[in-house]
Design a protein around this motif. Structure first.
Motif, PDB file in Angstrom:
ATOM      1  N   LEU A 192       0.842  -1.210   0.000  1.00  0.00           N
ATOM      2  CA  LEU A 192       0.000   0.000   0.000  1.00  0.00           C
ATOM      3  C   LEU A 192       0.870   1.250   0.000  1.00  0.00           C
ATOM      4  N   PHE A 193       1.939   1.216   0.779  1.00  0.00           N
ATOM      5  CA  PHE A 193       2.834   2.372   0.833  1.00  0.00           C
ATOM      6  C   PHE A 193       3.463   2.629  -0.536  1.00  0.00           C
ATOM      7  N   GLY A 194       3.982   1.574  -1.148  1.00  0.00           N
ATOM      8  CA  GLY A 194       4.651   1.724  -2.446  1.00  0.00           C
ATOM      9  C   GLY A 194       3.713   2.285  -3.493  1.00  0.00           C
ATOM     10  N   GLU A 195       2.512   1.714  -3.576  1.00  0.00           N
ATOM     11  CA  GLU A 195       1.612   2.188  -4.639  1.00  0.00           C
ATOM     12  C   GLU A 195       1.118   3.607  -4.370  1.00  0.00           C
ATOM     13  N   GLN A 196       0.957   3.982  -3.109  1.00  0.00           N
ATOM     14  CA  GLN A 196       0.452   5.325  -2.823  1.00  0.00           C
ATOM     15  C   GLN A 196       1.535   6.399  -2.918  1.00  0.00           C
ATOM     16  N   CYS A 197       2.704   6.107  -2.361  1.00  0.00           N
ATOM     17  CA  CYS A 197       3.720   7.159  -2.256  1.00  0.00           C
ATOM     18  C   CYS A 197       4.622   7.235  -3.478  1.00  0.00           C
ATOM     19  N   VAL A 198       4.899   6.073  -4.088  1.00  0.00           N
ATOM     20  CA  VAL A 198       5.893   6.086  -5.157  1.00  0.00           C
ATOM     21  C   VAL A 198       5.286   5.679  -6.501  1.00  0.00           C
ATOM     22  N   LEU A 199       4.820   4.450  -6.592  1.00  0.00           N
ATOM     23  CA  LEU A 199       4.543   3.862  -7.909  1.00  0.00           C
ATOM     24  C   LEU A 199       3.341   4.465  -8.620  1.00  0.00           C
ATOM     25  N   GLY A 201       0.442   6.729  -6.873  1.00  0.00           N
ATOM     26  CA  GLY A 201       0.207   8.096  -6.381  1.00  0.00           C
ATOM     27  C   GLY A 201       1.367   9.028  -6.689  1.00  0.00           C
ATOM     28  N   GLY A 202       2.554   8.674  -6.300  1.00  0.00           N
ATOM     29  CA  GLY A 202       3.710   9.546  -6.473  1.00  0.00           C
ATOM     30  C   GLY A 202       4.025   9.806  -7.936  1.00  0.00           C
ATOM     31  N   VAL A 203       4.230   8.743  -8.698  1.00  0.00           N
ATOM     32  CA  VAL A 203       4.662   8.899 -10.093  1.00  0.00           C
ATOM     33  C   VAL A 203       3.607   9.609 -10.941  1.00  0.00           C
ATOM     34  N   VAL A 204       2.347   9.218 -10.798  1.00  0.00           N
ATOM     35  CA  VAL A 204       1.311   9.821 -11.637  1.00  0.00           C
ATOM     36  C   VAL A 204       1.201  11.311 -11.351  1.00  0.00           C
ATOM     37  N   ASP A 205       1.239  11.675 -10.084  1.00  0.00           N
ATOM     38  CA  ASP A 205       1.115  13.097  -9.759  1.00  0.00           C
ATOM     39  C   ASP A 205       2.348  13.888 -10.193  1.00  0.00           C
ATOM     40  N   LEU A 206       3.504  13.256 -10.124  1.00  0.00           N
ATOM     41  CA  LEU A 206       4.726  13.924 -10.588  1.00  0.00           C
ATOM     42  C   LEU A 206       4.648  14.183 -12.096  1.00  0.00           C
ATOM     43  N   MET A 207       4.217  13.179 -12.839  1.00  0.00           N
ATOM     44  CA  MET A 207       4.109  13.324 -14.302  1.00  0.00           C
ATOM     45  C   MET A 207       3.058  14.379 -14.653  1.00  0.00           C
ATOM     46  N   GLN A 208       1.938  14.335 -13.932  1.00  0.00           N
ATOM     47  CA  GLN A 208       0.861  15.300 -14.192  1.00  0.00           C
ATOM     48  C   GLN A 208       1.346  16.728 -13.938  1.00  0.00           C
ATOM     49  N   CYS A 209       2.062  16.932 -12.830  1.00  0.00           N
ATOM     50  CA  CYS A 209       2.556  18.283 -12.513  1.00  0.00           C
ATOM     51  C   CYS A 209       3.509  18.757 -13.604  1.00  0.00           C
ATOM     52  N   GLY A 210       4.428  17.869 -14.021  1.00  0.00           N
ATOM     53  CA  GLY A 210       5.385  18.255 -15.059  1.00  0.00           C
ATOM     54  C   GLY A 210       4.670  18.626 -16.348  1.00  0.00           C
ATOM     55  N   PHE A 211       3.699  17.799 -16.738  1.00  0.00           N
ATOM     56  CA  PHE A 211       2.924  18.053 -17.957  1.00  0.00           C
ATOM     57  C   PHE A 211       2.222  19.404 -17.864  1.00  0.00           C
ATOM     58  N   GLU A 212       1.562  19.662 -16.739  1.00  0.00           N
ATOM     59  CA  GLU A 212       0.783  20.900 -16.589  1.00  0.00           C
ATOM     60  C   GLU A 212       1.686  22.139 -16.607  1.00  0.00           C
ATOM     61  N   VAL A 213       2.837  22.055 -15.946  1.00  0.00           N
ATOM     62  CA  VAL A 213       3.728  23.221 -15.898  1.00  0.00           C
ATOM     63  C   VAL A 213       4.179  23.591 -17.315  1.00  0.00           C
ATOM     64  N   LEU A 214       4.563  22.591 -18.097  1.00  0.00           N
ATOM     65  CA  LEU A 214       5.022  22.894 -19.465  1.00  0.00           C
ATOM     66  C   LEU A 214       3.893  23.456 -20.320  1.00  0.00           C
ATOM     67  N   LYS A 278       3.350  10.177   7.105  1.00  0.00           N
ATOM     68  CA  LYS A 278       1.927  10.326   7.472  1.00  0.00           C
ATOM     69  C   LYS A 278       1.070   9.316   6.723  1.00  0.00           C
ATOM     70  N   VAL A 279       1.375   9.146   5.425  1.00  0.00           N
ATOM     71  CA  VAL A 279       0.641   8.145   4.646  1.00  0.00           C
ATOM     72  C   VAL A 279       0.886   6.759   5.251  1.00  0.00           C
ATOM     73  N   LEU A 280       2.143   6.484   5.611  1.00  0.00           N
ATOM     74  CA  LEU A 280       2.479   5.182   6.210  1.00  0.00           C
ATOM     75  C   LEU A 280       1.709   4.958   7.508  1.00  0.00           C
ATOM     76  N   LYS A 281       1.578   6.007   8.306  1.00  0.00           N
ATOM     77  CA  LYS A 281       0.862   5.874   9.579  1.00  0.00           C
ATOM     78  C   LYS A 281      -0.610   5.517   9.328  1.00  0.00           C
ATOM     79  N   ASP A 282      -1.224   6.163   8.320  1.00  0.00           N
ATOM     80  CA  ASP A 282      -2.622   5.849   7.984  1.00  0.00           C
ATOM     81  C   ASP A 282      -2.783   4.392   7.528  1.00  0.00           C
ATOM     82  N   ILE A 283      -1.725   3.875   6.894  1.00  0.00           N
ATOM     83  CA  ILE A 283      -1.756   2.473   6.458  1.00  0.00           C
ATOM     84  C   ILE A 283      -1.610   1.565   7.680  1.00  0.00           C
TER      85      ILE A 283
END
Ligand code: NAD
Ligand code: MG
Length: 340
Positions: A192-199, A201-214, A278-283
């Motif tokens: 749960l941690f991996g998919e939410q923080c990195v794989l 949740g993390g990656v998709v939001d990072l890509m989305q932010c980069g796309f939107e800024v450009l 914080k995400v880890l604590k909720d998990i």
């Protein structure tokens, strides 16, 4: 260090003469079923009446039946239906039909970890959890490779649970890549941690932010898509092959210098790690699980469905779809095609 198992540690003969009931024929289900069949084992499939997967499983040469029938016949019952419906199906169709001495198996520990499913005494309970999507579990197997897997034993009624689990994982190809021993507790929380923080949740939001800024700065959306989304896989493939060193070897020194000067400006480590904690604590304290269970039980998935719709309409998805359709290998978009 974690205990690791490979081909030499797995005795496939332990599954000879056993019926393996695969419940569900989705991403993981079709991959486990096909790989186990190709490994020479006796596999049956349990599905809902009217399931659209019945035809698919029959076409692949499997005998399909109701979940109750499959469980009645199964020496190993592998539960590969969506986590959020497992507890209902378990109570209605699995528990009342489970043979004494059978093994109840999972590919993810959610329902055991959060006590949505409490198995009876007298059965083995193990986990065979591929660390990869089901379609890769199949395509790697076909290519003579495997996907790394986690193994865990929650209950060892027969005294053989670990050996049976290892044989099962070898049957789906996991022993070719490596099997790490863990617990339902740790697998669930780290997954749960991996998919939410990195794989995811993390990656998709990072890509989305980069796309939107450009795009917001006036650059072409196609350019933003290639740069911030399409290239992600090419970079990850290098890391997957030879670590970050291999990526740095392949990219230009300019890119590597940029990595060192801008990475932490984007993701200030202490701040990001505190958010991750914080995400880890909720998990760990069950609050994430509680919310997800409630979302499924009471709101008709109002939040989940609205977010899924919002994402579908995002420019990065529309631009990406169009670009991929014009890539000559991008035509086959059917993720359910096992050969993908
Ligand atoms: P999926 O959504 O792809 O497939 C679920 C299957 O269950 C479908 O065949 C569906 O028709 C069937 N199903 C749904 N409700 C049912 C019901 N009430 N009765 C009978 N059948 C029903 O699911 P998945 O992604 O393969 O996940 C299965 C398990 O594998 C989950 O525990 C998941 O956490 C785990 N897992 C998935 C992945 C992955 O990459 N998808 C990776 C590792 C572990
Ligand atoms: Mg995972």
């Amino acid at each position: 260090m974690a205990k690791m198992y490979y081909e030499k540690d797995c005795n496939l003969d332990l599954l000879k003469g056993k019926k393996i009931a695969i419940i569900g024929y989705g991403s993981q289900g079709h991959a486990h079923a096909l790989n186990l069949k190709d490994s020479g084992f006796d596999v049956i499939i349990g599905l809902r009446e009217n399931s659209k997967r019945i035809k698919e499983a029959n076409d692949a040469g499997f005998k399909t039946m109701s979940v109750s029938e499959a469980v009645k016949n199964g020496d190993i019952v592998m539960v590969l239906i969506n986590d959020e419906v497992q507890a209902d199906v378990y109570n209605k169709d699995i528990l009342p039909n489970l043979k004494k001495g059978a093994a109840l198996a999972f590919a993810h520990g959610f329902n055991i970890r959060y006590k949505q499913i409490i198995p009876p005494e007298g059965v083995d309970v193990f986990m065979a959890a591929p660390k990869g999507p089901g379609h890769t579990v199949r395509s790697n197997f076909v290519a003579g490779k495997g996907v790394p897997c986690l193994v865990a034993v929650e209950q060892d009624a027969t005294g053989n649970a670990l050996k049976i689990a290892l044989a099962y994982i070898a049957g789906i190809g996991g022993s070719k890549a490596g099997i790490m021993e863990t617990t339902f507790h740790d697998e669930t929380e780290t997954d749960l941690f991996g998919e939410q923080c990195v794989l995811c949740g993390g990656v998709v939001d990072l890509m989305q932010c980069g796309f939107e800024v450009l795009v917001e700065a006036g650059y072409e959306p196609e350019n933003a898509y290639f740069e911030c989304i399409h290239e992600m896989k090419l970079i990850i493939d290098l890391i997957n092959k030879g670590g970050i060193e291999a990526m740095n070897y392949s990219i230009s020194d300019t890119a590597e210098y940029g990595e060192y000067v801008s990475g932490e400006r984007i993701l200030p480590h202490e701040e990001v790690k505190n958010r991750m904690r914080k995400v880890l604590k909720d998990i760990q304290d069950g609050s994430f699980a509680g919310k997800w269970i409630a979302e499924n039980k009471s709101n008709g998935r109002a939040f989940f469905n609205s977010r899924r719709e919002m994402l579908k309409k995002h420019q990065m998805e529309i631009v990406g779809k169009n670009l991929r359709e014009n890539m000559i290998w991008g035509k086959d978009t059917n993720l359910d095609n096992a050969s993908n």
